[in-house]
Design an enzyme around this catalytic site. Structure first.
Site, PDB file in Angstrom:
ATOM      1  N   ASP A 171      21.006  38.224  32.176  1.00 47.41           N
ATOM      2  CA  ASP A 171      22.255  37.818  32.822  1.00 47.41           C
ATOM      3  C   ASP A 171      23.041  36.830  31.955  1.00 47.41           C
ATOM      4  O   ASP A 171      22.456  36.071  31.182  1.00 47.41           O
ATOM      5  CB  ASP A 171      21.916  37.184  34.179  1.00 47.41           C
ATOM      6  CG  ASP A 171      23.112  37.135  35.110  1.00 47.41           C
ATOM      7  OD1 ASP A 171      24.157  37.740  34.787  1.00 47.41           O
ATOM      8  OD2 ASP A 171      23.006  36.487  36.163  1.00 47.41           O
TER       9      ASP A 171
ATOM     10  N   ASN B 173      26.125  47.784  39.950  1.00 49.39           N
ATOM     11  CA  ASN B 173      27.053  47.596  38.815  1.00 49.39           C
ATOM     12  C   ASN B 173      28.161  48.648  38.763  1.00 49.39           C
ATOM     13  O   ASN B 173      29.154  48.471  38.053  1.00 49.39           O
ATOM     14  CB  ASN B 173      26.302  47.562  37.474  1.00 49.39           C
ATOM     15  CG  ASN B 173      25.530  46.275  37.240  1.00 49.39           C
ATOM     16  OD1 ASN B 173      24.555  46.246  36.490  1.00 49.39           O
ATOM     17  ND2 ASN B 173      25.931  45.180  37.871  1.00 49.39           N
TER      18      ASN B 173
HETATM   19  C1  FPP Z   1      24.512  40.879  33.246  1.00 45.95           C
HETATM   20  O1  FPP Z   1      25.439  39.970  32.682  1.00 45.95           O
HETATM   21  C2  FPP Z   1      24.258  41.947  32.301  1.00 45.95           C
HETATM   22  C3  FPP Z   1      24.461  43.276  32.534  1.00 45.95           C
HETATM   23  C4  FPP Z   1      24.969  43.804  33.810  1.00 45.95           C
HETATM   24  C5  FPP Z   1      24.206  44.274  31.511  1.00 45.95           C
HETATM   25  C6  FPP Z   1      23.046  43.989  30.609  1.00 45.95           C
HETATM   26  C7  FPP Z   1      23.177  44.829  29.423  1.00 45.95           C
HETATM   27  C8  FPP Z   1      22.814  44.478  28.154  1.00 45.95           C
HETATM   28  C9  FPP Z   1      22.162  43.214  27.772  1.00 45.95           C
HETATM   29  C10 FPP Z   1      23.056  45.412  27.063  1.00 45.95           C
HETATM   30  C11 FPP Z   1      21.859  46.303  26.792  1.00 45.95           C
HETATM   31  C12 FPP Z   1      22.070  47.519  27.565  1.00 45.95           C
HETATM   32  C13 FPP Z   1      21.365  48.665  27.468  1.00 45.95           C
HETATM   33  C14 FPP Z   1      21.890  49.798  28.212  1.00 45.95           C
HETATM   34  C15 FPP Z   1      20.153  48.877  26.696  1.00 45.95           C
HETATM   35  P1  FPP Z   1      26.827  39.770  33.425  1.00 45.95           P
HETATM   36  O2  FPP Z   1      27.800  40.722  32.841  1.00 45.95           O
HETATM   37  O3  FPP Z   1      26.645  39.893  34.907  1.00 45.95           O
HETATM   38  O4  FPP Z   1      27.177  38.295  33.035  1.00 45.95           O
HETATM   39  P2  FPP Z   1      28.012  37.271  33.921  1.00 45.95           P
HETATM   40  O5  FPP Z   1      27.194  37.002  35.151  1.00 45.95           O
HETATM   41  O6  FPP Z   1      28.124  36.080  33.025  1.00 45.95           O
HETATM   42  O7  FPP Z   1      29.335  37.916  34.227  1.00 45.95           O
END
Ligand code: FPP
Length: 248
Positions: free
Chosen positions: A22, A70
């Site tokens: 996250d 998501n």
């Molecule tokens: C959460 O951060 C992260 C995700 C929903 C996606 C995670 C994906 C990766 C690390 C890339 C690798 C992916 C694959 C398919 C291998 P957020 O976007 O919710 O962060 P925030 O809470 O700061 O907005």
């Protein structure tokens, strides 16, 4: 006792680590970048974390890459994450295969674009005999959805109610055959389960760090494993030390 590069005894290394990656969005925002730049940096970090997992001798790693919730994100972000999954397979599959990593998928594969399904199935097939480390990619995964899917299959297989046990449910989950996670790491400081492995996490230990996922490095991974090694896992019972004292 055999010491590992981690400097913790072998038997204290978790067999299965799961990660909620996250904070990509906030990492990008802090730098005035689009959210997708955060996911790209997160993907780079994932490559480092997978290497470290192999090196540390952790047998199973489960990563939460895309949840059933998501889909509610802006379409360009959803498309971006779909692209990242394919791109990771295209670019990293050979290297992962060479490292002895077996790829598995947990979640609703059939609801993804057929082109993506094909790539994922190819990656699973190619690496199915590798056994140095098992990487479960949770993509289009939700813990409740997993339980709903399990119950539907138990009913459609005509299993009588009295045969439904913990073990039977385990066999119907996407994670069938995988031990429950010993340690779940969540980056970016949020104190939530977020529908991740809700059945399997019944007795998992948690390590929550304020670090955003793209900055979660090997040193911090090491600290998480060391913190885990010092936990007293009681599984709802009392600690073995206390038992010895009360029997003395
Ligand atoms: C959460 O951060 C992260 C995700 C929903 C996606 C995670 C994906 C990766 C690390 C890339 C690798 C992916 C694959 C398919 C291998 P957020 O976007 O919710 O962060 P925030 O809470 O700061 O907005």
């Amino acid at each position: 006792m055999t010491d590992t590069p981690l400097n913790i005894p072998m038997e204290k290394i978790p067999q299965h680590v799961a990660m909620i990656m996250d904070g990509n969005g906030r990492w990008a925002l802090q730098r005035g970048l689009p959210r997708l730049a955060g996911h790209k940096a997160g993907t780079e970090n994932l490559r480092r974390v997978i290497r470290a997992t192999v090196e540390f001798g952790v047998k199973y790693l489960t990563i939460y890459a895309f949840s059933t919730e998501n889909w509610g994100r802006p379409p360009e972000e959803v498309q971006g994450l779909m692209f990242i999954l394919q791109d990771v397979i295209d670019r990293e599959l050979d290297e992962l295969n060479k490292q002895g990593v077996q790829l598995r998928h947990i979640g609703r594969l059939e609801r993804l674009d057929p082109k993506i399904q094909k790539k994922v199935l190819h990656a699973i097939e190619l690496t199915k005999h590798n056994d140095r480390m098992i990487l479960n990619v949770a993509f289009n995964y939700g813990g409740r959805d997993e339980i709903v899917n399990a119950v539907q299959h138990i009913i459609s297989d005509g299993i009588p109610a009295e045969d439904v046990t913990d073990e039977l449910i385990n066999q119907y989950l996407y994670t069938a055959g995988v031990p429950d996670p010993d340690l779940i790491i969540r980056t970016s400081g949020e104190l939530r389960v977020s529908n991740f492995l809700i059945w399997q996490a019944a007795y998992s230990e948690w390590y929550i760090t304020p670090t955003y996922w793209p900055d979660f490095d090997k040193d911090e991974y090491r600290r998480a494993l060391e913190a885990f090694a010092n936990r007293d896992r009681r599984y709802g019972k009392v600690s073995s030390g206390e038992l010895q004292e009360s029997n003395a």
